[in-house]
Design a protein around this motif. Structure first.
Motif, PDB file in Angstrom:
ATOM      1  N   ARG A 169     -52.362 -29.598 117.037  1.00  0.00           N
ATOM      2  CA  ARG A 169     -52.489 -30.131 118.280  1.00  0.00           C
ATOM      3  C   ARG A 169     -53.407 -29.081 119.024  1.00  0.00           C
ATOM      4  NH1 ARG A 169     -47.286 -33.931 119.472  1.00  0.00           N
ATOM      5  NH2 ARG A 169     -48.088 -35.683 118.392  1.00  0.00           N
ATOM      6  N   ALA A 170     -52.454 -27.892 119.019  1.00  0.00           N
ATOM      7  CA  ALA A 170     -53.073 -26.572 119.850  1.00  0.00           C
ATOM      8  C   ALA A 170     -54.543 -26.263 119.290  1.00  0.00           C
ATOM      9  CB  ALA A 170     -52.211 -25.448 119.894  1.00  0.00           C
ATOM     10  N   ARG A 171     -54.601 -26.167 118.091  1.00  0.00           N
ATOM     11  CA  ARG A 171     -55.868 -25.960 117.405  1.00  0.00           C
ATOM     12  C   ARG A 171     -56.953 -27.002 117.835  1.00  0.00           C
ATOM     13  NH1 ARG A 171     -54.097 -24.725 112.310  1.00  0.00           N
ATOM     14  NH2 ARG A 171     -54.205 -26.927 111.926  1.00  0.00           N
ATOM     15  N   ASN A 172     -56.502 -28.182 117.611  1.00  0.00           N
ATOM     16  CA  ASN A 172     -57.587 -28.972 118.089  1.00  0.00           C
ATOM     17  C   ASN A 172     -57.951 -28.990 119.824  1.00  0.00           C
ATOM     18  OD1 ASN A 172     -57.611 -30.197 115.591  1.00  0.00           O
ATOM     19  ND2 ASN A 172     -56.230 -31.956 116.140  1.00  0.00           N
ATOM     20  N   THR A 173     -56.878 -28.671 120.370  1.00  0.00           N
ATOM     21  CA  THR A 173     -57.426 -28.676 122.068  1.00  0.00           C
ATOM     22  C   THR A 173     -58.087 -27.443 122.193  1.00  0.00           C
ATOM     23  OG1 THR A 173     -55.022 -29.513 122.269  1.00  0.00           O
ATOM     24  CG2 THR A 173     -56.122 -28.510 124.237  1.00  0.00           C
ATOM     25  N   LEU A 177     -61.603 -27.502 124.196  1.00  0.00           N
ATOM     26  CA  LEU A 177     -61.992 -26.767 125.038  1.00  0.00           C
ATOM     27  C   LEU A 177     -62.793 -25.662 124.763  1.00  0.00           C
ATOM     28  CD1 LEU A 177     -58.396 -26.434 126.682  1.00  0.00           C
ATOM     29  CD2 LEU A 177     -60.199 -27.577 127.460  1.00  0.00           C
ATOM     30  N   GLY A 178     -63.017 -25.121 123.467  1.00  0.00           N
ATOM     31  CA  GLY A 178     -63.993 -23.943 123.097  1.00  0.00           C
ATOM     32  C   GLY A 178     -65.328 -24.632 122.771  1.00  0.00           C
ATOM     33  N   THR A 179     -65.343 -25.651 122.503  1.00  0.00           N
ATOM     34  CA  THR A 179     -66.658 -26.090 121.702  1.00  0.00           C
ATOM     35  C   THR A 179     -67.123 -27.088 122.402  1.00  0.00           C
ATOM     36  OG1 THR A 179     -66.148 -25.186 119.473  1.00  0.00           O
ATOM     37  CG2 THR A 179     -67.835 -26.674 119.427  1.00  0.00           C
ATOM     38  N   VAL A 180     -66.386 -28.489 122.511  1.00  0.00           N
ATOM     39  CA  VAL A 180     -66.754 -29.472 122.907  1.00  0.00           C
ATOM     40  C   VAL A 180     -67.420 -29.507 124.593  1.00  0.00           C
ATOM     41  CG1 VAL A 180     -66.514 -32.196 123.455  1.00  0.00           C
ATOM     42  CG2 VAL A 180     -65.952 -30.929 121.372  1.00  0.00           C
ATOM     43  N   VAL A 181     -66.422 -29.029 125.295  1.00  0.00           N
ATOM     44  CA  VAL A 181     -66.467 -28.727 126.559  1.00  0.00           C
ATOM     45  C   VAL A 181     -67.781 -27.923 127.058  1.00  0.00           C
ATOM     46  CG1 VAL A 181     -65.448 -28.097 129.023  1.00  0.00           C
ATOM     47  CG2 VAL A 181     -63.988 -29.196 127.332  1.00  0.00           C
ATOM     48  N   PRO A 182     -67.867 -26.747 126.558  1.00  0.00           N
ATOM     49  CA  PRO A 182     -68.994 -25.850 126.811  1.00  0.00           C
ATOM     50  C   PRO A 182     -70.335 -26.708 126.497  1.00  0.00           C
ATOM     51  CG  PRO A 182     -67.540 -24.508 125.910  1.00  0.00           C
ATOM     52  CD  PRO A 182     -67.109 -26.080 125.906  1.00  0.00           C
ATOM     53  N   LEU A 183     -70.302 -27.659 125.314  1.00  0.00           N
ATOM     54  CA  LEU A 183     -71.384 -27.931 124.788  1.00  0.00           C
ATOM     55  C   LEU A 183     -71.803 -29.078 125.846  1.00  0.00           C
ATOM     56  CD1 LEU A 183     -73.554 -28.393 122.638  1.00  0.00           C
ATOM     57  CD2 LEU A 183     -71.993 -29.815 121.547  1.00  0.00           C
ATOM     58  N   ALA A 184     -70.929 -29.864 126.275  1.00  0.00           N
ATOM     59  CA  ALA A 184     -70.983 -31.125 127.303  1.00  0.00           C
ATOM     60  C   ALA A 184     -71.573 -30.285 128.781  1.00  0.00           C
ATOM     61  CB  ALA A 184     -69.698 -31.877 127.500  1.00  0.00           C
TER      62      ALA A 184
END
Length: 193
Positions: A169-173, A177-184
């Motif tokens: 879960r921590a890795r998925n989070t 947070l590291g890829t999807v949010v900045p990309l968005a």
């Protein structure tokens, strides 16, 4: 006349066979008694040899197997003891001492489940036998310890599984947070220009 001759020869053969059988009975009894005396004198290996000779002569006689099995216990030949005691238990299951002796042999081999079954079987007939109760107590303690170890192992497995789930879960989070949010955020900025 010929028929009378055949009857006489048959009778003679039966008589000779009976004499030979009688000598075998006396011989096995002598070895059996010798084995018992040697066992009383704690000469266990010699006793086992005498019992074995008696069994060679009279292999189907359970009492000899019982005596040899009990003596084999004394020298730590637990597999041999079980072999003899199995023989007796199959033919004379009403001899409850066989089950106690076999239970002791199983106990010393670490077969605690089989030992417990045999001791329990014996205790149904002789519930006040202190030695059997002592073995039963040891077996119950071992069983409780084994169950505690299994419970601890299960708890460790569950804890490890929960830990692995938390790490996933921590890795998925972290990925979100590291890829999807900045990309968005970048996508929103690009589209807003």
């Amino acid at each position: 006349m010929k028929q009378g001759k055949h009857i006489a020869i048959t009778f003679l053969l039966i008589l000779l066979a009976g004499v030979g059988f009688g000598q075998g009975v006396e011989e096995y009894q002598r070895y059996h008694q010798e084995g018992r005396e040697l066992a009383k004198e704690e000469k266990f290996k010699e006793a086992i040899a005498a019992f074995s000779k008696a069994i060679d002569i009279m292999p189907y006689y359970s009492a000899i197997h019982l005596d040899r099995g009990a003596t084999r216990l004394q020298v730590g030949d637990f597999e041999g003891a079980i072999e003899d005691l199995d023989y007796v238990a199959e033919r004379q299951p009403y001899k409850k001492e066989v089950f106690f002796l076999r239970g002791i042999a199983h106990y010393h081999l670490g077969d605690y489940g089989l030992a417990s079954e045999d001791v329990d079987h014996y205790l149904t007939e002789y519930p006040n036998n202190q030695e059997a109760k002592s073995y039963k107590k040891k077996l119950d303690t071992i069983k409780a310890e084994e169950q505690a170890v299994l419970a601890q192992q299960l708890q460790q497995q569950q804890s490890k599984k929960a830990q692995m789930t938390a790490q996933r879960r921590a890795r998925n989070t972290q990925i979100v947070l590291g890829t999807v949010v900045p990309l968005a955020i970048w996508t929103a900025l690009v589209l807003s220009w």
